[in-house]
Design a protein around this motif. Structure first.
Motif, short mmCIF file in Angstrom:
data_model
loop_
_atom_site.label_atom_id
_atom_site.label_comp_id
_atom_site.label_asym_id
_atom_site.label_seq_id
_atom_site.Cartn_x
_atom_site.Cartn_y
_atom_site.Cartn_z
N ILE A 97 9.23 0.93 -8.27
CA ILE A 97 8.28 0.52 -7.22
C ILE A 97 6.89 1.11 -7.50
CG2 ILE A 97 7.79 0.65 -4.74
CD1 ILE A 97 10.82 0.79 -4.27
N ALA A 98 6.86 2.36 -8.00
CA ALA A 98 5.58 3.03 -8.26
C ALA A 98 4.74 2.25 -9.27
CB ALA A 98 5.84 4.45 -8.76
N LYS A 99 5.40 1.71 -10.29
CA LYS A 99 4.67 0.93 -11.29
C LYS A 99 4.02 -0.30 -10.67
CE LYS A 99 7.50 2.32 -15.26
NZ LYS A 99 8.48 1.88 -16.28
N LYS A 100 4.71 -0.87 -9.70
CA LYS A 100 4.17 -2.06 -9.04
C LYS A 100 2.98 -1.73 -8.14
CE LYS A 100 7.35 -4.81 -10.71
NZ LYS A 100 7.00 -5.86 -11.70
N THR A 101 3.00 -0.50 -7.56
CA THR A 101 1.95 -0.16 -6.59
C THR A 101 0.71 0.43 -7.24
OG1 THR A 101 2.97 2.02 -6.25
CG2 THR A 101 3.61 0.25 -4.75
N PHE A 102 0.82 0.93 -8.48
CA PHE A 102 -0.33 1.61 -9.09
C PHE A 102 -1.54 0.69 -9.19
CE2 PHE A 102 -2.88 2.73 -12.82
CZ PHE A 102 -3.22 4.03 -12.50
N HIS A 103 -1.34 -0.54 -9.68
CA HIS A 103 -2.48 -1.44 -9.86
C HIS A 103 -3.08 -1.85 -8.51
CE1 HIS A 103 0.41 -4.68 -8.96
NE2 HIS A 103 -0.64 -5.44 -8.72
N LEU A 104 -2.25 -1.84 -7.44
CA LEU A 104 -2.75 -2.16 -6.11
C LEU A 104 -3.65 -1.03 -5.60
CD1 LEU A 104 0.42 -3.70 -4.44
CD2 LEU A 104 -1.65 -4.92 -5.11
N PHE A 105 -3.23 0.22 -5.82
CA PHE A 105 -4.05 1.35 -5.41
C PHE A 105 -5.33 1.43 -6.24
CE2 PHE A 105 -0.09 3.25 -3.56
CZ PHE A 105 -0.58 3.37 -2.27
N LYS A 106 -5.24 1.06 -7.52
CA LYS A 106 -6.43 1.05 -8.36
C LYS A 106 -7.43 0.01 -7.86
CE LYS A 106 -7.98 0.74 -13.16
NZ LYS A 106 -7.58 0.49 -14.56
N LYS A 107 -6.90 -1.16 -7.50
CA LYS A 107 -7.76 -2.22 -6.97
C LYS A 107 -8.37 -1.78 -5.64
CE LYS A 107 -7.76 -7.17 -5.86
NZ LYS A 107 -6.92 -8.39 -5.72
N GLN A 108 -7.59 -1.07 -4.82
CA GLN A 108 -8.10 -0.57 -3.55
C GLN A 108 -9.27 0.39 -3.78
OE1 GLN A 108 -5.69 2.44 -1.69
NE2 GLN A 108 -6.15 1.72 0.37
N SER A 109 -9.13 1.28 -4.74
CA SER A 109 -10.19 2.25 -5.06
C SER A 109 -11.44 1.55 -5.57
CB SER A 109 -9.67 3.26 -6.08
OG SER A 109 -10.64 4.23 -6.36
N GLU A 110 -11.26 0.55 -6.44
CA GLU A 110 -12.40 -0.19 -6.99
C GLU A 110 -13.12 -0.97 -5.89
OE1 GLU A 110 -10.54 -2.53 -9.97
OE2 GLU A 110 -10.55 -0.95 -11.49
N LEU A 149 -10.76 -5.31 0.92
CA LEU A 149 -10.29 -3.93 0.96
C LEU A 149 -9.09 -3.79 1.89
CD1 LEU A 149 -10.62 -0.96 0.20
CD2 LEU A 149 -12.29 -0.72 2.04
N ARG A 150 -9.16 -4.47 3.05
CA ARG A 150 -8.03 -4.44 3.99
C ARG A 150 -6.79 -5.05 3.35
NH1 ARG A 150 -4.86 -7.40 6.75
NH2 ARG A 150 -5.74 -9.24 5.73
N ASP A 151 -6.98 -6.16 2.67
CA ASP A 151 -5.86 -6.88 2.08
C ASP A 151 -5.15 -6.05 1.02
OD1 ASP A 151 -4.29 -9.33 1.77
OD2 ASP A 151 -5.25 -9.48 -0.18
N CYS A 152 -5.93 -5.48 0.09
CA CYS A 152 -5.29 -4.71 -0.99
C CYS A 152 -4.75 -3.38 -0.46
CB CYS A 152 -6.24 -4.49 -2.17
SG CYS A 152 -7.75 -3.61 -1.81
N SER A 153 -5.37 -2.83 0.59
CA SER A 153 -4.86 -1.59 1.19
C SER A 153 -3.51 -1.82 1.86
CB SER A 153 -5.85 -1.02 2.20
OG SER A 153 -7.08 -0.69 1.59
N VAL A 154 -3.41 -2.94 2.60
CA VAL A 154 -2.15 -3.27 3.27
C VAL A 154 -1.04 -3.49 2.25
CG1 VAL A 154 -0.97 -5.05 4.62
CG2 VAL A 154 -3.18 -4.18 5.38
N LYS A 155 -1.34 -4.24 1.19
CA LYS A 155 -0.33 -4.51 0.17
C LYS A 155 0.11 -3.22 -0.52
CE LYS A 155 -1.63 -9.28 -0.97
NZ LYS A 155 -2.20 -10.17 -2.01
N ALA A 156 -0.86 -2.37 -0.85
CA ALA A 156 -0.52 -1.12 -1.52
C ALA A 156 0.35 -0.24 -0.62
CB ALA A 156 -1.80 -0.36 -1.90
N THR A 157 -0.03 -0.16 0.67
CA THR A 157 0.73 0.66 1.61
C THR A 157 2.13 0.07 1.84
OG1 THR A 157 -1.33 1.29 2.71
CG2 THR A 157 0.72 1.70 3.91
#
Length: 494
Positions: A97-110, A149-157
């Motif tokens: 699961i962590a591998k799947k979420t890393f790119h989402l958190f990276k996108k959130q930060s960007e 930002l909301r969209d990628c934050s929700v998905k990452a969370t």
């Protein structure tokens, strides 16, 4: 944990800020300021939050695992081995699961950095936004970025929150398997019911840290994504350092020579090609030409804000690549069209280039720049705090302070890039007289669009498309009736 975490983040922030001071200007020019700010502030905060949670859960989890493992070994070694072998399955689930979420958190930060950039840009240019009625368009832009930002934050969370229940489910299966396995042991007389009950309690305590740690792993993905952006900045290639044997420029006369200089910001778009120039000590050199011809770029090369792609620039016979940047820039005084004043008092801003100047010297420089009168009208005179970038001072007053700052230093070479563009004509005439006195015996480079301000220059360089197409004094260039004559006469055209 708090002390360690905030000490780490403090060191990373400090290293990142120090790196900004050592980065080449091309990096700063090519990256939005807001994104750089977001990396040092927001990303560092997210990184610290991840470290705090990680340290706390990891430390207590490791102690719990170690303690329960010892107690389980004292009860039954085979059953303990079964628990130890089966429990790490939850880590594989968490890792997947962590591998799947890393790119989402990276996108959130960007995206957060993009949002900070937009906010910074709009606040700094709020007058322009209001003047052109762009409020609604700016709000639309902000809403679009904010929604992303909301969209990628929700998905990452969402995806990260799956980890804990998934690992709990796996560990519950392990617990049930151990209970069944232990029951057979108990029936066979290998363990009594009391020991089995105790063992299952310890097994339950043993698996709990794995749930917590696996949950932290996904939270750490956010921290790692933010840390990655910070480390990208920290590991960015710095400007070419001064050579170990670099000379320190001293007692400069001001002879400047450019030989076959080539430079362009973009390799695909040529700018300055085969530029040759020889300036004698004390000469006043004016640089004129249409917008984008390379005037300010030439100044950037002289100050070594950028290095040439080919060719050499020499000061008093020394190649500027072989001298320290600090000593080179100490020998230039620079007044730009774009003013820069730091937060602090007027006194601190004026004495920036010469902290050891006396009060009398500072006042004399202010009088020469015709800034003394308006400074004395300020609430605390020279000790007035002017705030960020000059606060409420007018653009003309800011420019007068910048001129005073250079007049106080009086270096052997001067660069004046539209230095009086925001000053009224009457004051400009007086400052031009002060400049004339200041430039006596000093090599001066003057960039100007108003050609009436550079008629007294010893040499006028006419630039077009990165080349010097005409060279001479005012009278000789007018007599040629070439490009300079057209530029000059266009000032008076109706």
């Amino acid at each position: 944990n708090n002390r360690i975490t905030y000490a780490v983040v403090r060191d990373i922030r400090q290293e990142a800020f120090e790196k900004i001071e050592r980065l080449p200007l091309k990096y700063i020019d090519s990256h939005p300021y807001g994104d750089i700010v977001s990396r040092i502030i927001a990303d560092a905060d997210q990184f610290s939050d991840g470290l705090l949670m990680g340290f706390t859960q990891l430390f207590s989890g490791v102690l719990t695992i170690a303690g329960t493992l010892i107690f389980m070994l004292t009860i039954n070694i085979p059953m303990t081995a079964a628990v130890v072998v089966l429990t790490p399955i939850s880590f594989f689930v968490a890792g997947f699961i962590a591998k799947k979420t890393f790119h989402l958190f990276k996108k959130q930060s960007e995206t957060r950095g993009e949002q900070t950039t937009l906010i910074d840009e709009m606040i700094n240019n709020q007058k322009v936004v209001k003047a052109f009625g762009q409020e609604e368009k700016v709000m639309d832009r902000f809403n679009e970025v904010n929604e992303r930002l909301r969209d990628c934050s929700v998905k990452a969370t969402f995806f990260s929150s799956i980890t804990n229940p998934a690992t709990r489910f796996v560990n519950s299966l392990v617990y049930a398997a151990v209970a069944v396995f232990g029951s057979f042991f108990s029936i066979g007389g290998g363990i009594n019911v009391g020991q089995l009950y105790s063992f299952l309690n310890y097994a339950n305590q043993y698996t709990k840290p794995f749930n917590s740690i696996s949950s932290v792993v996904t939270e750490l993905q956010n921290a790692l994504a933010c840390a990655g952006r910070l480390l990208d900045l920290i590991y960015e290639e710095t400007e070419v350092p001064d050579a170990d044997n670099a000379e320190v420029l001293q007692n400069v006369d001001g002879a400047v020579k450019l030989s076959h200089v080539n430079f362009s910001y973009d390799p695909k778009q040529k700018l300055i090609e085969d530029l040759n120039l020889s300036v004698k000590p004390g000469q006043r050199v004016a640089i004129v030409g249409p917008t984008g011809c390379g005037k300010t770029t030439l100044i950037n090369l002289l100050m070594r804000f950028y290095d040439t792609n080919a060719g050499t620039i020499e000061v008093d016979g020394h190649n500027i690549r072989n001298v320290t940047r600090k000593s080179l820039r100490e020998n230039y005084g620079m007044v730009l069209q774009e003013t820069w004043l730091k937060s602090g008092t007027i006194r601190e801003n004026l004495m920036m280039g010469r902290p050891d100047a006396t009060e009398e010297e500072m006042i004399q420089a202010a009088k020469a720049a015709h800034a003394h009168s308006f400074i004395k009208r300020m609430p605390k005179g020279y000790d007035t705090d002017i705030g960020q970038d000059g606060g409420s001072l007018s653009q003309g007053q800011k420019q007068l302070l910048c001129i005073t700052r250079v007049m106080l230093c009086l270096p052997p070479m001067l660069i004046l890039d539209e230095a009086t563009s925001s000053i009224d004509t009457r004051t400009e005439i007086k400052i031009q007289e002060a400049f004339s006195r200041m430039m006596q015996g000093r090599t001066s480079f003057i960039v100007a669009h108003r050609l009436s301000t550079i008629q007294e220059a010893d040499v006028i360089l006419v630039m077009k498309d990165g080349h010097i197409i005409e060279q001479g004094n005012h009278e000789s260039l007018l007599a040629k009736n070439g490009f300079y004559a057209k530029l000059y006469n266009s000032q008076f055209a109706l």
